[in-house]
Design a protein around this motif. Sequence first.
Motif, PDB file in Angstrom:
ATOM      1  N   PRO A  23      34.322  63.443  95.054  1.00  0.00           N
ATOM      2  CA  PRO A  23      33.765  64.760  94.696  1.00  0.00           C
ATOM      3  C   PRO A  23      33.624  64.976  93.199  1.00  0.00           C
ATOM      4  O   PRO A  23      32.726  65.686  92.752  1.00  0.00           O
ATOM      5  CB  PRO A  23      34.777  65.737  95.315  1.00  0.00           C
ATOM      6  N   ASP A  24      34.519  64.369  92.390  1.00  0.00           N
ATOM      7  CA  ASP A  24      34.467  64.542  90.938  1.00  0.00           C
ATOM      8  C   ASP A  24      33.934  63.301  90.225  1.00  0.00           C
ATOM      9  O   ASP A  24      33.995  63.227  88.998  1.00  0.00           O
ATOM     10  CB  ASP A  24      35.870  64.875  90.403  1.00  0.00           C
TER      11      ASP A  24
ATOM     12  N   ALA B 233      28.973  61.679  92.575  1.00  0.00           N
ATOM     13  CA  ALA B 233      29.213  62.766  93.521  1.00  0.00           C
ATOM     14  C   ALA B 233      27.915  63.138  94.222  1.00  0.00           C
ATOM     15  O   ALA B 233      26.844  63.232  93.599  1.00  0.00           O
ATOM     16  CB  ALA B 233      29.788  63.982  92.798  1.00  0.00           C
TER      17      ALA B 233
END
Length: 352
Positions: free
Chosen positions: A63-64, A68
């Motif tokens: 996600p980071d 992403a």
Amino acid sequence: MSAFLHAIGTAVPHHDVHQAFIGWARQQLTGAREAALFDRMAGRAGIAHRWSVLPQTSDPTGPDGFYAADRWPGTAARMDIYAQAAPALAIRAVDDLAGKVPLNGITHLVVASCTGFVAPGIDQIIAARLDLLPSTERVLIGFMGCYAAVAALRTARHIVRSEPAARVLVITVELSTLHLQATGDLEALLAMLQFGDGAAAALVTGASGGFDLGQPFATTLPESAELIRWTVTDHGFAMHLSGEVPGRIAAALADPAFALAATGGMSPAAVDGWAVHAGGRSILEAVERSLDLPDDSLSASRAVLSDNGNMSSSTLMFVLARLLDGPRIDQGVALAFGPGLAAEGFRFASAA
């Protein structure tokens, strides 16, 4: 006049992304049959590690991470990283080389890289950071792919043979992991499974030592241009590596004319040092089968593939570095493959 490859320094980033990529790639495959095939191929790839310049503190596909899902990076973002990370990794390889041989009096700089573009060129950036003289002659070899190391060392050989006092610094640096593509295509995912980041640096001069660089050779296989492609897109460079490549390589090596050029008329069994580009397990197996090589002939290539994956042009340099640290070689052949489909190489031997 002979040209000698004295030593090779190598460097890889500190972030091992191989397992993270396998996890991400498997999620892109929606069909059970394709997922099972990918798992089987990944398990048989002969790769344990692939290193990336992307931040070590995160999963690049998390996600980071850089990749992403909600903000897939464009080519500009990827080139921003290349402009900073490629020279830095190249300098680390030069530092490793400097621990093996003196690097004073460099007259020429040859740099090969196909995974990024920047201007002023990466050759100029590296020359400035190494504080080379402004009169240092530079050559930048770009976008040739995995056999660019052959072109770089061949260029250094030509320079030294025409200017016996030349001291040529040869660098290859590739950041393949900057070009992950958002795709669910099995063949594309299997191609991306191979590639990692790495840099190498070598010194070539006319003074005896290391490997004596012998006669180069090259061929382009007919009707094969579509088998390996490296396309610039709005989201990085998209690699196409056809499953037909190992078979076409095997066919080319079986051609007596090419075998004659590669070995200089020797039987492959008489060659006691094979530096073959570790482009993938199936490519190494194709070379072994076509030339009927003993089982341990490509052990250096397999070790590089396991430890680093395919680092494009840097891969062959890593293989040669292992051979330089090993037993004496009286009849060596270096061989690499890339877009075209082309096969290029040179003969070499330990200095007297």
